[in-house]
Scaffold this active site. Structure first.
Site, PDB file in Angstrom:
ATOM      1  N   LYS A 102      -2.760  -2.044  -2.896  1.00  0.00           N
ATOM      2  CA  LYS A 102      -3.809  -1.154  -2.415  1.00  0.00           C
ATOM      3  C   LYS A 102      -3.328   0.263  -2.692  1.00  0.00           C
ATOM      4  O   LYS A 102      -2.329   0.712  -2.121  1.00  0.00           O
ATOM      5  CB  LYS A 102      -4.078  -1.366  -0.922  1.00  0.00           C
ATOM      6  CG  LYS A 102      -5.169  -0.445  -0.374  1.00  0.00           C
ATOM      7  CD  LYS A 102      -5.602  -0.847   1.027  1.00  0.00           C
ATOM      8  CE  LYS A 102      -6.637   0.133   1.566  1.00  0.00           C
ATOM      9  NZ  LYS A 102      -7.207  -0.284   2.862  1.00  0.00           N
ATOM     10  N   GLU A 104       0.831  -1.212   0.000  1.00  0.00           N
ATOM     11  CA  GLU A 104       0.000   0.000   0.000  1.00  0.00           C
ATOM     12  C   GLU A 104       0.865   1.263   0.000  1.00  0.00           C
ATOM     13  O   GLU A 104       1.032   1.909   1.030  1.00  0.00           O
ATOM     14  CB  GLU A 104      -0.948   0.018   1.205  1.00  0.00           C
ATOM     15  CG  GLU A 104      -1.914   1.198   1.163  1.00  0.00           C
ATOM     16  CD  GLU A 104      -2.833   1.285   2.376  1.00  0.00           C
ATOM     17  OE1 GLU A 104      -3.704   2.165   2.390  1.00  0.00           O
ATOM     18  OE2 GLU A 104      -2.671   0.474   3.309  1.00  0.00           O
TER      19      GLU A 104
END
Length: 295
Positions: A213, A176
């Site tokens: 993500k 992420e």
């Protein structure tokens, strides 16, 4: 690695529920839920309150595998129980929702236009404990504040270094590297990020696969090359500070990108709601995010 869970994560319809508020973000999450800081005296009491909130979400009739692919958990949530079962076991055995663990320990101070992850003490022990507890994969967050190539490269290298450690434990990492939605020249930052991610993918060994993500991109379908890459199980999007409605509107413009929302998912839920009101509010939120994820 659970092959059924991997197939579900790669091809299932729905989105990921991010229920991984940590110590720093928990007071805000509780305040949004209608529980202010005076309601607890110690950190343990605070975490007990947030676990009750998460338990109410997880056990709600609206929270089902029809729309929820997976749930990201904070470590204390993983080590707690829901209706007599460890949280990860409850999610998978009772609901067929894939359990994922947040493993990062927060962010370092900004340097070079980015905020790297803090060191993770005893990371191998954490990952071994997660694997034994039925966790499918992990999530680890860092933040890009400015379009500085060297800083973004350092973010991506750190993410892939940790991903290789996660993969060694037969878990699937969710990388992420969030781009702040207020970053100047955000499209430039996202262009550099995509270039660095594709270089990072080339460092993986044959058969290794990861999930990303990412911030919903400024330019729709910008991450289509990642979504199509066979080394990528899935690309999911964080809400990034947008309201649920705006996040869903932006998400729907990106084909194949699905949500992994936290605050936007829980928006409108309150501790003082009746079970019926709570379920209706949560169900409406889930339906809205699922529709945006189905584009």
């Amino acid at each position: 690695m659970n092959d059924e869970q991997l197939t579900r994560m790669g091809h299932g319809a729905g989105f990921i529920a991010a229920l991984d508020q940590s110590g720093g973000s928990t007071p805000r999450a509780l305040a949004n839920y209608g529980i202010t800081e005076g309601a607890w005296q110690t950190e343990d009491e605070m975490f007990d309150l947030v676990h009750r909130m998460r338990t109410r979400v997880i056990t709600d009739p609206a929270f089902t595998a029809d729309h929820i692919l997976a749930a990201i958990l904070f470590q204390r949530t993983m080590d707690s129980e829901v209706e007599g079962l460890p949280t990860a076991a409850y999610l998978w055995q009772r609901k067929r929702i894939v359990p994922i663990l947040k493993i990062d320990k927060g962010l370092q101070d900004a340097q070079g236009g980015v905020r790297l992850m803090k060191p993770i003490p005893d990371v191998d022990a954490v990952l071994g404990h997660a694997a034994e507890g039925g966790i499918f994969g992990t999530k680890e967050r860092s933040v890009i504040l400015e379009p500085q190539t060297l800083g973004i490269r350092s973010i991506v290298e750190q993410q892939f270094d940790l991903a290789r450690t996660v993969l060694a434990h037969d878990l699937v990492p969710i990388l992420e590297p969030e781009v702040d939605i207020h970053a100047p020249d955000r499209e430039v930052a996202e262009t550099v990020l995509l270039t660095e991610i594709r270089a990072g993918l080339d460092t993986l060994e044959d058969g290794q696969r990861v999930i990303f993500k990412l911030t919903i991109p400024a330019r729709p379908d910008f991450y289509a090359p990642l979504i199509a890459d066979p080394r990528v199980v899935r690309v999911v999007a964080l809400s990034g500070g947008y309201s649920r409605d705006e996040a869903c509107e932006r998400l729907a413009l990106n084909h194949g990108l699905i949500a992994s929302f936290s605050r936007a998912l829980l928006e409108g839920l309150r501790a003082d709601q009746s079970d019926e009101e709570f379920s209706q509010t949560l169900g409406a939120s889930i339906e809205t995010i699922a529709r945006a994820s189905a584009s």
